[in-house]
Design a protein around this motif. Structure first.
Motif, PDB file in Angstrom:
ATOM      1  N   THR A 188      29.870  42.932  31.238  1.00 15.06           N
ATOM      2  CA  THR A 188      29.847  44.391  31.245  1.00 15.06           C
ATOM      3  C   THR A 188      29.372  44.932  29.904  1.00 15.06           C
ATOM      4  O   THR A 188      28.642  45.924  29.835  1.00 15.06           O
ATOM      5  CB  THR A 188      31.246  44.938  31.547  1.00 15.06           C
ATOM      6  N   GLY A 189      29.748  44.244  28.828  1.00 16.96           N
ATOM      7  CA  GLY A 189      29.378  44.674  27.489  1.00 16.96           C
ATOM      8  C   GLY A 189      27.998  44.251  27.050  1.00 16.96           C
ATOM      9  O   GLY A 189      27.559  44.618  25.952  1.00 16.96           O
ATOM     10  N   GLY A 190      27.312  43.482  27.890  1.00 14.22           N
ATOM     11  CA  GLY A 190      25.935  43.119  27.585  1.00 14.22           C
ATOM     12  C   GLY A 190      25.726  41.753  26.961  1.00 14.22           C
ATOM     13  O   GLY A 190      24.602  41.411  26.585  1.00 14.22           O
ATOM     14  N   MET A 191      26.774  40.947  26.851  1.00  9.95           N
ATOM     15  CA  MET A 191      26.591  39.584  26.339  1.00  9.95           C
ATOM     16  C   MET A 191      25.900  38.742  27.406  1.00  9.95           C
ATOM     17  O   MET A 191      26.254  38.818  28.581  1.00  9.95           O
ATOM     18  CB  MET A 191      27.935  38.972  25.956  1.00  9.95           C
ATOM     19  N   THR A 192      24.931  37.943  26.978  1.00 16.04           N
ATOM     20  CA  THR A 192      24.118  37.192  27.929  1.00 16.04           C
ATOM     21  C   THR A 192      24.215  35.691  27.726  1.00 16.04           C
ATOM     22  O   THR A 192      24.505  35.208  26.623  1.00 16.04           O
ATOM     23  CB  THR A 192      22.644  37.605  27.812  1.00 16.04           C
ATOM     24  N   THR A 193      23.963  34.986  28.803  1.00 21.29           N
ATOM     25  CA  THR A 193      23.904  33.517  28.819  1.00 21.29           C
ATOM     26  C   THR A 193      22.690  33.122  29.632  1.00 21.29           C
ATOM     27  O   THR A 193      22.424  33.734  30.674  1.00 21.29           O
ATOM     28  CB  THR A 193      25.162  32.925  29.474  1.00 21.29           C
ATOM     29  N   TYR A 194      21.973  32.100  29.156  1.00 20.66           N
ATOM     30  CA  TYR A 194      20.775  31.628  29.862  1.00 20.66           C
ATOM     31  C   TYR A 194      20.801  30.119  30.016  1.00 20.66           C
ATOM     32  O   TYR A 194      21.278  29.397  29.129  1.00 20.66           O
ATOM     33  CB  TYR A 194      19.510  32.004  29.096  1.00 20.66           C
ATOM     34  N   ALA A 195      20.240  29.655  31.106  1.00 19.10           N
ATOM     35  CA  ALA A 195      19.983  28.230  31.237  1.00 19.10           C
ATOM     36  C   ALA A 195      18.893  27.845  30.239  1.00 19.10           C
ATOM     37  O   ALA A 195      17.986  28.642  29.960  1.00 19.10           O
ATOM     38  CB  ALA A 195      19.522  27.907  32.657  1.00 19.10           C
ATOM     39  N   ASP A 196      18.982  26.642  29.710  1.00 17.89           N
ATOM     40  CA  ASP A 196      17.987  26.203  28.724  1.00 17.89           C
ATOM     41  C   ASP A 196      16.568  26.273  29.281  1.00 17.89           C
ATOM     42  O   ASP A 196      15.620  26.568  28.565  1.00 17.89           O
ATOM     43  CB  ASP A 196      18.286  24.773  28.281  1.00 17.89           C
ATOM     44  N   SER A 206      35.917  48.085  40.254  1.00 17.05           N
ATOM     45  CA  SER A 206      36.190  47.437  38.975  1.00 17.05           C
ATOM     46  C   SER A 206      35.146  47.815  37.940  1.00 17.05           C
ATOM     47  O   SER A 206      33.951  47.790  38.217  1.00 17.05           O
ATOM     48  CB  SER A 206      36.186  45.917  39.147  1.00 17.05           C
ATOM     49  N   SER A 207      35.613  48.146  36.729  1.00 21.79           N
ATOM     50  CA  SER A 207      34.694  48.434  35.634  1.00 21.79           C
ATOM     51  C   SER A 207      34.527  47.220  34.725  1.00 21.79           C
ATOM     52  O   SER A 207      33.755  47.267  33.772  1.00 21.79           O
ATOM     53  CB  SER A 207      35.194  49.624  34.820  1.00 21.79           C
ATOM     54  N   THR A 208      35.215  46.142  35.028  1.00 15.15           N
ATOM     55  CA  THR A 208      35.122  44.908  34.244  1.00 15.15           C
ATOM     56  C   THR A 208      34.558  43.823  35.134  1.00 15.15           C
ATOM     57  O   THR A 208      35.218  43.377  36.073  1.00 15.15           O
ATOM     58  CB  THR A 208      36.499  44.482  33.716  1.00 15.15           C
ATOM     59  N   ASN A 209      33.355  43.436  34.863  1.00 15.89           N
ATOM     60  CA  ASN A 209      32.737  42.426  35.714  1.00 15.89           C
ATOM     61  C   ASN A 209      31.599  41.731  34.991  1.00 15.89           C
ATOM     62  O   ASN A 209      31.015  42.278  34.061  1.00 15.89           O
ATOM     63  CB  ASN A 209      32.212  43.056  37.012  1.00 15.89           C
ATOM     64  N   ASP A 210      31.349  40.521  35.400  1.00 18.44           N
ATOM     65  CA  ASP A 210      30.175  39.789  34.968  1.00 18.44           C
ATOM     66  C   ASP A 210      29.222  39.716  36.152  1.00 18.44           C
ATOM     67  O   ASP A 210      29.661  39.577  37.297  1.00 18.44           O
ATOM     68  CB  ASP A 210      30.523  38.356  34.540  1.00 18.44           C
ATOM     69  N   MET A 211      27.928  39.778  35.869  1.00 16.05           N
ATOM     70  CA  MET A 211      26.946  39.605  36.930  1.00 16.05           C
ATOM     71  C   MET A 211      25.933  38.575  36.482  1.00 16.05           C
ATOM     72  O   MET A 211      25.678  38.417  35.290  1.00 16.05           O
ATOM     73  CB  MET A 211      26.259  40.920  37.273  1.00 16.05           C
ATOM     74  N   CYS A 227      22.231  36.562  43.563  1.00 15.86           N
ATOM     75  CA  CYS A 227      22.998  37.387  42.644  1.00 15.86           C
ATOM     76  C   CYS A 227      24.486  37.077  42.826  1.00 15.86           C
ATOM     77  O   CYS A 227      24.955  36.893  43.957  1.00 15.86           O
ATOM     78  CB  CYS A 227      22.715  38.853  42.966  1.00 15.86           C
ATOM     79  N   ARG A 228      25.196  37.020  41.749  1.00 14.17           N
ATOM     80  CA  ARG A 228      26.638  36.735  41.787  1.00 14.17           C
ATOM     81  C   ARG A 228      27.362  37.741  40.925  1.00 14.17           C
ATOM     82  O   ARG A 228      26.906  38.120  39.844  1.00 14.17           O
ATOM     83  CB  ARG A 228      26.906  35.321  41.264  1.00 14.17           C
ATOM     84  N   ARG A 229      28.516  38.152  41.400  1.00 13.57           N
ATOM     85  CA  ARG A 229      29.342  39.107  40.644  1.00 13.57           C
ATOM     86  C   ARG A 229      30.763  38.590  40.567  1.00 13.57           C
ATOM     87  O   ARG A 229      31.334  38.168  41.591  1.00 13.57           O
ATOM     88  CB  ARG A 229      29.345  40.462  41.326  1.00 13.57           C
ATOM     89  N   TRP A 230      31.329  38.582  39.393  1.00 10.81           N
ATOM     90  CA  TRP A 230      32.736  38.226  39.157  1.00 10.81           C
ATOM     91  C   TRP A 230      33.432  39.465  38.633  1.00 10.81           C
ATOM     92  O   TRP A 230      32.948  40.124  37.718  1.00 10.81           O
ATOM     93  CB  TRP A 230      32.807  37.101  38.136  1.00 10.81           C
ATOM     94  N   GLU A 231      34.580  39.786  39.211  1.00 10.16           N
ATOM     95  CA  GLU A 231      35.300  40.944  38.731  1.00 10.16           C
ATOM     96  C   GLU A 231      36.798  40.760  38.884  1.00 10.16           C
ATOM     97  O   GLU A 231      37.262  39.903  39.628  1.00 10.16           O
ATOM     98  CB  GLU A 231      34.847  42.213  39.455  1.00 10.16           C
ATOM     99  N   ILE A 232      37.518  41.584  38.139  1.00 10.29           N
ATOM    100  CA  ILE A 232      38.980  41.585  38.201  1.00 10.29           C
ATOM    101  C   ILE A 232      39.431  42.942  38.715  1.00 10.29           C
ATOM    102  O   ILE A 232      39.004  43.983  38.192  1.00 10.29           O
ATOM    103  CB  ILE A 232      39.595  41.314  36.822  1.00 10.29           C
ATOM    104  N   VAL A 233      40.255  42.904  39.754  1.00  6.75           N
ATOM    105  CA  VAL A 233      40.850  44.124  40.294  1.00  6.75           C
ATOM    106  C   VAL A 233      42.351  43.909  40.408  1.00  6.75           C
ATOM    107  O   VAL A 233      42.791  42.983  41.099  1.00  6.75           O
ATOM    108  CB  VAL A 233      40.257  44.472  41.677  1.00  6.75           C
ATOM    109  N   GLN A 234      43.112  44.751  39.707  1.00  9.63           N
ATOM    110  CA  GLN A 234      44.580  44.661  39.728  1.00  9.63           C
ATOM    111  C   GLN A 234      45.037  43.230  39.444  1.00  9.63           C
ATOM    112  O   GLN A 234      45.928  42.706  40.121  1.00  9.63           O
ATOM    113  CB  GLN A 234      45.118  45.150  41.073  1.00  9.63           C
ATOM    114  N   GLY A 235      44.428  42.616  38.440  1.00 10.65           N
ATOM    115  CA  GLY A 235      44.838  41.297  37.992  1.00 10.65           C
ATOM    116  C   GLY A 235      44.341  40.141  38.830  1.00 10.65           C
ATOM    117  O   GLY A 235      44.626  38.984  38.513  1.00 10.65           O
ATOM    118  N   ARG A 236      43.604  40.385  39.876  1.00 15.85           N
ATOM    119  CA  ARG A 236      43.095  39.315  40.725  1.00 15.85           C
ATOM    120  C   ARG A 236      41.580  39.198  40.530  1.00 15.85           C
ATOM    121  O   ARG A 236      40.883  40.198  40.367  1.00 15.85           O
ATOM    122  CB  ARG A 236      43.398  39.591  42.202  1.00 15.85           C
TER     123      ARG A 236
END
Length: 118
Positions: free
Chosen positions: A52-60, A28-33, A94-103
């Motif tokens: 994947t595009g570099g948008m970030t989120t942080y705990a306060d 998958s080329s679309t994923n959040d880590m 470490c956690r990775r979320w991704e979509i493969v073939q719609g799943r």
């Protein structure tokens, strides 16, 4: 998909550490880590995440101290931790979320221990 985390260890308060997590076997080329952590007796919590595009989120609790980055060519995510405090002591996952073939799929690494001494 396998996630291999590196870089935990023992550091004094005020010090720095960098942990990294390399993914292998993904198509998958679309994923959040991201990085989560779990301290003894506490629930696992989000520390930081990056798309994947570099948008970030942080705990306060880590804003301004931790920085998450990724190398999409190496399929690796990094967490630079500065000004560490004893309350940052935890196992970092470490956690990775991704979509493969719609799943959607979620994968976890094995965790790396970060210990901050006062």
């Amino acid at each position: 998909v396998q996630l291999q985390a590196f870089g935990g260890g023992l550091v004094q308060a005020g010090g720095s550490l960098r942990v990294s997590c390399a993914a292998s076997g993904s198509i998958s080329s679309t994923n959040d880590m991201g990085w989560y952590r779990q301290a003894p007796g506490k629930q696992r919590e989000l520390v930081a995440a990056i798309t994947t595009g570099g948008m970030t989120t942080y705990a306060d609790s880590v804003k301004g101290r931790f920085t998450i980055t990724r190398d999409n060519v190496k399929d690796t995510v990094y967490l630079q931790m500065n000004s560490l405090q004893p309350e940052d002591t935890a196992v970092y996952y470490c956690r990775r979320w991704e979509i493969v073939q719609g799943r959607q799929y979620i994968y976890w690494g094995q965790g790396t221990l970060v210990t901050v001494s006062s």
